[in-house]
Design an enzyme around this catalytic site. Structure first.
Site, PDB file in Angstrom:
ATOM      1  N   GLU A 130       0.840  -1.205   0.000  1.00  0.00           N
ATOM      2  CA  GLU A 130       0.000   0.000   0.000  1.00  0.00           C
ATOM      3  C   GLU A 130       0.867   1.244   0.000  1.00  0.00           C
ATOM      4  O   GLU A 130       1.998   1.212   0.496  1.00  0.00           O
ATOM      5  CB  GLU A 130      -0.881   0.030   1.265  1.00  0.00           C
ATOM      6  CG  GLU A 130      -1.819  -1.141   1.369  1.00  0.00           C
ATOM      7  CD  GLU A 130      -2.611  -1.131   2.680  1.00  0.00           C
ATOM      8  OE1 GLU A 130      -2.564  -0.124   3.414  1.00  0.00           O
ATOM      9  OE2 GLU A 130      -3.257  -2.148   2.959  1.00  0.00           O
ATOM     10  N   LYS A 132       2.104   4.678   1.534  1.00  0.00           N
ATOM     11  CA  LYS A 132       2.090   5.222   2.900  1.00  0.00           C
ATOM     12  C   LYS A 132       1.662   6.672   2.795  1.00  0.00           C
ATOM     13  O   LYS A 132       2.406   7.526   2.284  1.00  0.00           O
ATOM     14  CB  LYS A 132       3.458   5.097   3.547  1.00  0.00           C
ATOM     15  CG  LYS A 132       3.460   5.603   4.974  1.00  0.00           C
ATOM     16  CD  LYS A 132       4.757   5.288   5.672  1.00  0.00           C
ATOM     17  CE  LYS A 132       4.729   5.709   7.119  1.00  0.00           C
ATOM     18  NZ  LYS A 132       4.441   7.111   7.325  1.00  0.00           N
ATOM     19  N   ASP A 134       0.851  10.392   3.736  1.00  0.00           N
ATOM     20  CA  ASP A 134       1.467  11.312   4.680  1.00  0.00           C
ATOM     21  C   ASP A 134       0.386  12.283   5.150  1.00  0.00           C
ATOM     22  O   ASP A 134       0.324  13.429   4.746  1.00  0.00           O
ATOM     23  CB  ASP A 134       2.603  12.063   3.975  1.00  0.00           C
ATOM     24  CG  ASP A 134       3.526  12.708   4.975  1.00  0.00           C
ATOM     25  OD1 ASP A 134       3.394  12.423   6.179  1.00  0.00           O
ATOM     26  OD2 ASP A 134       4.380  13.501   4.555  1.00  0.00           O
ATOM     27  N   TYR A 243      -7.567   1.818   5.619  1.00  0.00           N
ATOM     28  CA  TYR A 243      -6.618   0.741   5.343  1.00  0.00           C
ATOM     29  C   TYR A 243      -6.540  -0.388   6.363  1.00  0.00           C
ATOM     30  O   TYR A 243      -5.807  -1.340   6.142  1.00  0.00           O
ATOM     31  CB  TYR A 243      -5.222   1.287   5.053  1.00  0.00           C
ATOM     32  CG  TYR A 243      -4.715   2.333   6.031  1.00  0.00           C
ATOM     33  CD1 TYR A 243      -4.403   2.017   7.337  1.00  0.00           C
ATOM     34  CD2 TYR A 243      -4.547   3.645   5.598  1.00  0.00           C
ATOM     35  CE1 TYR A 243      -3.930   2.975   8.204  1.00  0.00           C
ATOM     36  CE2 TYR A 243      -4.074   4.617   6.461  1.00  0.00           C
ATOM     37  CZ  TYR A 243      -3.767   4.270   7.775  1.00  0.00           C
ATOM     38  OH  TYR A 243      -3.311   5.220   8.625  1.00  0.00           O
ATOM     39  N   LYS A 331      10.231   3.799   3.530  1.00  0.00           N
ATOM     40  CA  LYS A 331      10.028   5.205   3.146  1.00  0.00           C
ATOM     41  C   LYS A 331      10.837   5.564   1.909  1.00  0.00           C
ATOM     42  O   LYS A 331      11.823   4.921   1.596  1.00  0.00           O
ATOM     43  CB  LYS A 331      10.452   6.115   4.313  1.00  0.00           C
ATOM     44  CG  LYS A 331       9.705   5.802   5.602  1.00  0.00           C
ATOM     45  CD  LYS A 331       8.891   6.885   6.132  1.00  0.00           C
ATOM     46  CE  LYS A 331       9.438   7.973   6.866  1.00  0.00           C
ATOM     47  NZ  LYS A 331       8.617   8.914   7.471  1.00  0.00           N
ATOM     48  N   CYS A 425       7.459  50.391  -2.377  1.00  0.00           N
ATOM     49  CA  CYS A 425       7.104  49.254  -3.227  1.00  0.00           C
ATOM     50  C   CYS A 425       8.191  49.057  -4.290  1.00  0.00           C
ATOM     51  O   CYS A 425       8.531  49.997  -5.006  1.00  0.00           O
ATOM     52  CB  CYS A 425       5.757  49.517  -3.889  1.00  0.00           C
ATOM     53  SG  CYS A 425       5.401  48.345  -5.204  1.00  0.00           S
ATOM     54  N   CYS A 428       6.673  50.124  -7.881  1.00  0.00           N
ATOM     55  CA  CYS A 428       6.228  51.467  -8.266  1.00  0.00           C
ATOM     56  C   CYS A 428       6.806  52.570  -7.381  1.00  0.00           C
ATOM     57  O   CYS A 428       6.645  53.743  -7.676  1.00  0.00           O
ATOM     58  CB  CYS A 428       4.702  51.549  -8.278  1.00  0.00           C
ATOM     59  SG  CYS A 428       4.003  51.546  -6.629  1.00  0.00           S
ATOM     60  N   CYS A 441       1.272  47.484  -0.825  1.00  0.00           N
ATOM     61  CA  CYS A 441       1.435  48.649  -1.683  1.00  0.00           C
ATOM     62  C   CYS A 441       0.018  49.082  -2.017  1.00  0.00           C
ATOM     63  O   CYS A 441      -0.749  48.317  -2.601  1.00  0.00           O
ATOM     64  CB  CYS A 441       2.181  48.279  -2.955  1.00  0.00           C
ATOM     65  SG  CYS A 441       2.023  49.566  -4.206  1.00  0.00           S
ATOM     66  N   CYS A 447       0.305  50.825  -9.787  1.00  0.00           N
ATOM     67  CA  CYS A 447       1.517  50.029  -9.579  1.00  0.00           C
ATOM     68  C   CYS A 447       1.583  48.987 -10.702  1.00  0.00           C
ATOM     69  O   CYS A 447       0.685  48.161 -10.827  1.00  0.00           O
ATOM     70  CB  CYS A 447       1.461  49.337  -8.218  1.00  0.00           C
ATOM     71  SG  CYS A 447       2.779  48.149  -7.980  1.00  0.00           S
TER      72      CYS A 447
HETATM   73  S1  IVH Z   1      -1.167   0.554   8.701  1.00  0.00           S
HETATM   74  C1  IVH Z   1       0.248  -0.558  12.733  1.00  0.00           C
HETATM   75  N1  IVH Z   1      -1.213   1.538   6.329  1.00  0.00           N
HETATM   76  O1  IVH Z   1       1.768   5.606   8.865  1.00  0.00           O
HETATM   77  C2  IVH Z   1      -0.312  -0.665  11.400  1.00  0.00           C
HETATM   78  N2  IVH Z   1      -0.517   2.958   8.097  1.00  0.00           N
HETATM   79  O2  IVH Z   1       3.418   4.948  11.894  1.00  0.00           O
HETATM   80  C3  IVH Z   1      -1.354   0.300  11.196  1.00  0.00           C
HETATM   81  N3  IVH Z   1       0.010   5.221   7.377  1.00  0.00           N
HETATM   82  O3  IVH Z   1       0.540   6.817  11.692  1.00  0.00           O
HETATM   83  C4  IVH Z   1      -0.997   1.290  10.230  1.00  0.00           C
HETATM   84  N4  IVH Z   1      -0.407   4.931   5.255  1.00  0.00           N
HETATM   85  O4  IVH Z   1      -1.179   6.671  10.006  1.00  0.00           O
HETATM   86  C5  IVH Z   1      -0.949   1.781   7.609  1.00  0.00           C
HETATM   87  N5  IVH Z   1      -1.337   2.272   4.140  1.00  0.00           N
HETATM   88  C6  IVH Z   1      -1.083   2.514   5.420  1.00  0.00           C
HETATM   89  C7  IVH Z   1      -0.643   3.766   5.873  1.00  0.00           C
HETATM   90  C8  IVH Z   1      -0.373   3.949   7.220  1.00  0.00           C
HETATM   91  C9  IVH Z   1      -0.021   5.791   6.174  1.00  0.00           C
HETATM   92  C10 IVH Z   1       0.443   5.927   8.593  1.00  0.00           C
HETATM   93  C11 IVH Z   1      -0.291   5.620   9.825  1.00  0.00           C
HETATM   94  C12 IVH Z   1       0.734   5.700  10.918  1.00  0.00           C
HETATM   95  C13 IVH Z   1       2.018   5.861  10.192  1.00  0.00           C
HETATM   96  C14 IVH Z   1       3.043   4.860  10.610  1.00  0.00           C
END
Ligand code: IVH
Length: 608
Positions: A130, A132, A134, A243, A331, A425, A428, A441, A447
């Site tokens: 999956e 990750k 942010d 998820y 990551k 400014c 101008c 300004c 301007c």
């Molecule tokens: S699973 C412990 N899946 O990544 C397993 N987490 O510390 C439960 N996050 O704060 C998390 N995408 O919010 C999982 N596809 C994904 C995710 C995901 C982002 C975040 C989650 C957590 C941080 C890891």
């Protein structure tokens, strides 16, 4: 040793440390981590990147593993996250919201696969792959298929009730689609995130209101979702992706892939990027593919998550203190780089707001050359203490607009004088005025910097929608003295336009027709097109609906405008000032003389 302001992650080899040195370092790390936790969770304003934070945390864990006597009860390593601090109601999670073991190294993924394989006793284990996300990690709970509440992660056990804000997210169903199988309680884990475009717009709005900007979309999501009032959150481009099922009263499918399908059938959004695989090669390919696609996604991802598919095997693998052994986050290399500030210049925006911009020694940040970064406003420059010649860390959190994360101290080097906003400014030469956090300004259309961007805005798609009038053309019209204000546009002849670079008879005629064809705008578009400070599309629509006709709005005073719900004092003042200004009135009169016929809004309206 100090990990607050200058976290140096060039750690010595643990084997070379004496017990005393290790104790000293662990103490400093704890202090640093607690400090950065506070900035991250409470202030929503982190000073260091996640990558550096992870390195500090990892180092503390390593030290505590090597010198068990150093472990303290209040060490950040014995907690899952930071404590929730706010006026929001606390909610105990259905199950702990653990975090993931995170790595930048393929080797750690390899060892994770080995552990899973060894435990399963087979050579082939299936993994769900999956992105990750942010964003902000949340728990959402449904009772008999109906939304019950949603909360932040908090300390992993207890979070904060943000139901009121979550409910404003359109993609979050308040009712599960297929209620059977969802009887009783279902607690799901999800991530709330903001689109990059929405983030940029939100920061722009905050600068205009004199508020601090958010460093990245994740902080924006965290900051906005923890607001007490959902008024400011509604309408913002948040999305949610689900998820994991944390807990459920009913029987759950035996594998994660089936769980994801179940979530989908209930109407809960799962990521379309999810995949599965069973070898390091599959995982590496997924990691590479997403790393490449990362920049074209409209939201931020910072890695991939590899999860054991089979729930039986997950149970056997179990959890460490904070992380499950059945998942790992791999990551992406952080998009940040170090460079120097060559200059700080000041840009004049459409509404006269002066914005400091850092010109940087060009540097490649995650595949994109970055040579400038907005510094937002004078307060921000002061807070970050950025000066010409400084060495800075630039982050491109995946988004288009790079940010200076922080200044990196250089010992012994003499620094330039602190930056200050100009008194006049830069475009101008008229006197700059200070209003709250920003500098303005007020020369308006006289301007040139404002005129070019104002023309562009006037012609833009959501405003008057005059095709073929882009930045280059607007700049030429101003430079050649053909246009001194918006009304001059309508007096341009085909010959005038033909004289511009890049125009021939046909294109000049096309632009002429486009300008002349843009004379019957509905009131809301016209108001937006005028480029009045604080009047974006939403406010323009609201003003148009309230007053119905331009004359009524122009006659209304600041107080009357300020009485409209959701219109703040600053906006009311700005609108009233605009219509009181004789230069603006003159432009409006001339627009009318040129045949401008603004369409009133239907319905009943307020009488000023
Ligand atoms: S699973 C412990 N899946 O990544 C397993 N987490 O510390 C439960 N996050 O704060 C998390 N995408 O919010 C999982 N596809 C994904 C995710 C995901 C982002 C975040 C989650 C957590 C941080 C890891």
């Amino acid at each position: 040793m100090d990990f607050r302001s200058k976290p140096d992650t060039n750690f010595r080899n643990i084997d070379d440390l004496t017990e005393k040195e290790a104790a000293e370092e662990a103490r400093a790390l704890r202090d640093g981590i607690n400090y950065h936790d506070h900035l991250y969770y409470v202030k929503n304003a982190p000073k260091i990147s996640d990558a550096v934070y992870d390195q500090l945390f990892q180092r503390l864990e390593d030290l505590e593993a090597a010198f068990p006597d150093l472990k303290t009860e209040d060490s950040p390593t014995v907690r899952i996250g930071a404590e929730p601090v706010s006026k929001l109601t606390k909610i105990r999670h259905a199950a702990p919201l653990l975090s993931l073991q995170a790595t930048l190294e393929c080797k750690a993924v390899e060892s994770f696969l080995r552990t899973a394989r060894d435990k399963s006793g087979t050579t082939s284990v299936r993994y769900c792959l999956e992105p990750k996300f942010d964003g902000l990690s949340v728990e959402v709970v449904y009772h008999d298929g109906r939304f019950k509440h949603g909360s932040t992660r908090g300390d992993g056990m207890v979070g904060e009730d943000i139901s009121h804000n979550l409910k404003t997210i359109r993609s979050l169903p308040l009712c599960l689609q297929e209620a059977d199988g969802a009887s009783g309680r279902v607690a799901v884990r999800a991530e709330v995130y903001m689109s990059r475009e929405g983030f940029v717009a939100l920061n722009r709005q905050r600068v205009e209101r004199g508020q601090d900007t958010f460093a990245n979309p994740r902080n924006a999501a965290a900051g906005m979702m923890r607001q007490l009032e959902s008024r400011n959150v509604a309408g913002k481009p948040f999305d949610i992706v689900f998820y994991e099922i944390l807990a459920a009263d009913s029987q759950l499918p035996p594998t994660h892939c089936e769980v994801l399908d179940q979530l989908s059938r209930w109407g809960l959004r799962v990521s379309p990027l999810n995949d599965s695989g069973s070898s390091l090669e599959d995982i590496r390919a997924f990691h590479q593919d997403l790393a490449k696609r990362r920049d074209v996604l409209d939201y931020e991802i910072d890695g991939i998550v590899v999860k054991v598919d089979d729930h039986g095997l997950r149970d056997e693998l179990g959890n460490r203190h904070r992380n499950p052994r059945w998942a790992i986050a791999w990551k992406f290399e952080p998009c940040e780089e170090v460079t120097t500030v060559a200059d700080i210049v000041v840009q004049v925006g459409r509404t006269g707001i002066l914005t400091p911009v850092a010109l940087l020694q060009p540097v490649d940040v995650g595949g994109v050359t970055v040579s400038r970064a907005t510094l937002h406003n004078a307060n921000e420059v002061r807070r970050k203490d950025i000066r010409v010649g400084d060495c800075v860390r630039v982050i491109r959190a995946g988004d288009v607009i790079p940010e200076i994360e922080k200044r990196i101290g250089q010992k012994g080097s003499k620094r330039a004088a602190p930056f200050s906003m100009p008194r006049r400014c830069p475009a101008c030469g008229s006197k700059v005025q200070r209003k709250g956090a920003y500098y303005l300004c007020n020369a308006g259309l006289s301007c040139p910097a404002q005129l070019v961007t104002r023309l562009q805005h006037f012609a833009s798609r959501d405003a008057m929608d005059i095709k073929h009038l882009g930045e280059h053309t607007a700049a030429q019209l101003v430079e050649r003295g053909l246009v001194h204000d918006l009304a001059d546009l309508y007096g341009l002849t085909v010959e005038d336009l033909e004289s511009l670079d890049g125009f021939a008879e046909r294109s000049a005629k096309q632009l002429h027709d486009a300008i002349q064809g843009a004379k019957k705008p509905p009131l809301d578009r016209f108001l937006y097109a005028l480029g009045i400070r604080h009047v974006g599309q939403r406010v323009a629509r609201q003003l148009a609906n309230e007053y119905g006709a331009l004359e009524s709005l122009a006659a209304a005073g600041q107080q009357d405008i300020g009485n409209i719900p959701d219109i703040g004092k600053e906006t009311a003042e700005s609108v009233a000032d605009f219509f009181a200004d004789h230069q603006n009135r003159d432009v409006l009169n001339r627009l009318y003389k040129a045949g401008m016929d603004v369409q009133p809004m239907p319905g009943k309206h307020r009488q000023p």
